[in-house]
Design an enzyme around this catalytic site. Structure first.
Site, PDB file in Angstrom:
ATOM      1  N   HIS A 181      33.845  49.576  40.449  1.00  8.74           N
ATOM      2  CA  HIS A 181      34.289  48.240  40.829  1.00  8.74           C
ATOM      3  C   HIS A 181      35.673  47.966  40.228  1.00  8.74           C
ATOM      4  CE1 HIS A 181      34.521  44.045  39.156  1.00  8.74           C
ATOM      5  NE2 HIS A 181      34.336  43.748  40.418  1.00  8.74           N
ATOM      6  N   LYS A 210      36.472  42.935  51.722  1.00  8.84           N
ATOM      7  CA  LYS A 210      35.870  41.820  50.993  1.00  8.84           C
ATOM      8  C   LYS A 210      35.444  40.789  52.016  1.00  8.84           C
ATOM      9  CE  LYS A 210      35.391  41.236  47.372  1.00  8.84           C
ATOM     10  NZ  LYS A 210      34.205  41.422  46.528  1.00  8.84           N
TER      11      LYS A 210
HETATM   12  O1  GKR Z   1      39.038  39.931  43.537  1.00  4.42           O
HETATM   13  O2  GKR Z   1      38.146  38.320  44.694  1.00  4.42           O
HETATM   14  C1  GKR Z   1      38.084  39.391  44.113  1.00  4.42           C
HETATM   15  C2  GKR Z   1      36.764  40.117  44.085  1.00  4.42           C
HETATM   16  O3  GKR Z   1      35.781  39.410  44.762  1.00  4.42           O
HETATM   17  C3  GKR Z   1      36.348  40.396  42.678  1.00  4.42           C
HETATM   18  O4  GKR Z   1      36.358  39.248  41.892  1.00  4.42           O
HETATM   19  C4  GKR Z   1      35.013  41.068  42.581  1.00  4.42           C
HETATM   20  O5  GKR Z   1      34.700  41.222  41.226  1.00  4.42           O
HETATM   21  O6  GKR Z   1      36.097  43.026  43.456  1.00  4.42           O
HETATM   22  C5  GKR Z   1      34.971  42.428  43.123  1.00  4.42           C
HETATM   23  C6  GKR Z   1      33.739  42.888  43.797  1.00  4.42           C
HETATM   24  O7  GKR Z   1      33.718  43.989  44.277  1.00  4.42           O
HETATM   25  O8  GKR Z   1      32.754  42.154  43.807  1.00  4.42           O
HETATM   26 MG    MG Z   2      31.585  43.902  44.772  1.00  2.00          MG
END
Ligand code: GKR
Ligand code: MG
Length: 436
Positions: free
Chosen positions: A331, A198
């Protein structure tokens, strides 16, 4: 078999301080446990996004669906669409997650509500007829579903607060070296064969360095992905794409919007770089697919049954992806074992889903699981598709009650990572995308 009740339980689960372009995870993630009770006394279960609004949505839906036959899913969908006042098609409006967190928008409410009911109905039907959910979806094409390690830049802390704090199993990870340590620990614990970072948290050069460190440490045979959730301009995306060319399985949502994604795709191809672009924030519903295809903005759709309208919608999406030559992956948001098993049955029954799916599951702690028998095992990076009827699990009532108490005590009623970010990291922080 008539549906005689829809029981809804809000729960909170400890969640570590993970970072993304949305901000910072709160110490608790919110989920909703949905139970569909059939007239024969059997109960089907599913897990949905959490918080107060979602609870209210299910309370409204309850009035509409009680009395329907559990097999009558087409009419259940029509009834829900009517209740929430949208056109009955699966694709009434823009539901982009570029600016709103998944589960926090209002436009996809009917699809989210219906999705949870469909999963619970499939669990219930599976229990009635003695077959696993994947059989009801057309049968499995795989017995094990591979998931990917989901790495996050992370502050110290294991989630939860005070007496309810969880141990910090993974430690702080705010540097490239610490992310490599996190990757090694996660692979050692779960055997993952692919890795996603991420991004969208630090300046792109630091994230490029992190990806290079991962490539160096894990070797070329481990597929890597990075997802900055729209934090980069087109220009920055092109630069990062060029720098990481060859190291990426796909580049996920580098820049906001389908127009931006299409520009990134054109620019990369013009430089001879054919890394696929994946999306779960610019493409979040069937209504986004025509433009994504027409402009070649996205080559891999990251599906999510929780907001696309249930597992059967994803099977249909799989056919659509095959038709247009798109890849399909999955996702995830913070979740527990009920969602993980729904994702597993669905992935087992979706032939075109050929990438390892995302899951946040390793970030959750055993103390928060609500399943009898505890956590769902992930072994060699994969979840075994259950052979038992339905999703293959039963709720642990005591654990569910603890989850509810935690929800009532924690003081959170919706997800807002920006507020958490200001509270704990930088009081002046504002989400701006693109940020770099
Ligand atoms: O859990 O912070 C998180 C992610 O950024 C999530 O909110 C996203 O929906 O996992 C996600 C993604 O792949 O964009
Ligand atoms: Mg994503």
């Amino acid at each position: 078999v008539k549906i005689v009740d829809l029981r809804v339980t809000p729960i909170a689960l400890a969640d570590p301080p993970l970072r993304s372009s949305y901000g910072l995870h709160a110490p608790y993630a919110l989920r909703t446990v949905v139970e569909l009770v059939g007239e024969d006394g059997l109960v089907g279960v599913s897990e949905a996004h959490g918080g107060e609004q979602t609870l209210g949505d299910f309370a409204r839906a309850r009035e509409t669906i009680v009395g329907h036959d559990v097999y009558d899913l087409a009419r259940v969908w029509l009834a829900i669409a009517r209740t929430f006042g949208v056109a009955a098609g699966p694709d009434a409006a823009d539901r982009s997650h570029t600016y709103l967190l998944p589960g926090e928008g209002r436009l996809d409410v009917p699809l989210r509500v219906y999705a949870a009911i469909e999963v619970a109905a499939l669990d219930l039907i599976g229990k009635m007829v003695g077959r696993p959910v994947c059989d009801l979806l057309g049968g499995r094409v795989r017995d094990e579903v591979p998931f990917s390690a989901y790495l996050f830049y992370k502050h110290s802390g294991g989630g939860g607060v005070g007496d309810d704090a969880r141990p910090d199993v993974w430690g702080e990870a705010l540097t490239p070296e610490a992310i490599v340590t996190q990757a090694n620990a996660m692979i050692a614990a779960y055997g993952f064969g692919s890795v996603k970072l991420k991004g969208g948290v630090f300046a792109p050069d630091i994230e490029i360095e992190t990806m290079r460190a991962l490539r160096e440490a894990l070797g070329p045979e481990v597929p890597l992905r990075i997802d900055p959730n729209g934090a980069w301009s087109v220009e920055t995306s092109l630069r990062v794409g060029a720098e990481l060319a060859g190291a990426l399985e796909y580049l996920e949502d580098p820049t906001p919007g389908l127009g931006g994604m299409a520009a990134v795709r054109r620019g990369l191809l013009a430089s001879g770089i054919d890394v696929p672009l994946a999306s779960n924030i610019a493409v979040t519903s069937f209504s986004d697919v025509p433009e994504a295809v027409r402009t070649d903005a996205v080559q891999v759709i990251l599906s999510d049954h929780h907001y696309w309208g249930g597992p059967r919608a994803i099977i249909q999406l799989g056919r659509l992806c095959e038709t247009f030559g798109l890849g399909l992956s999955m996702h995830s948001n913070s979740h527990l074992g009920v969602s993980l098993l729904a994702m597993t049955h669905l992935a087992a029954a979706t032939p075109g889903l050929t990438y390892a799916c995302d899951t946040h599951y390793p970030w959750q702690h055993a103390a928060d699981e609500i399943l009898q028998g505890g956590r769902v095992p992930i072994v060699n990076g994969a979840v075994r598709v259950p052979d038992r009827p339905g999703l293959g699990v039963e709720l642990d009532r005591d654990a569910l009650a603890r989850g509810r108490e935690r929800y009532e005590r924690c003081g959170y009623c919706h997800r807002d990572d920006a507020v958490e970010m200001c509270r704990h990291v930088d009081p002046s922080w504002k989400r701006v995308v693109p940020a770099w």
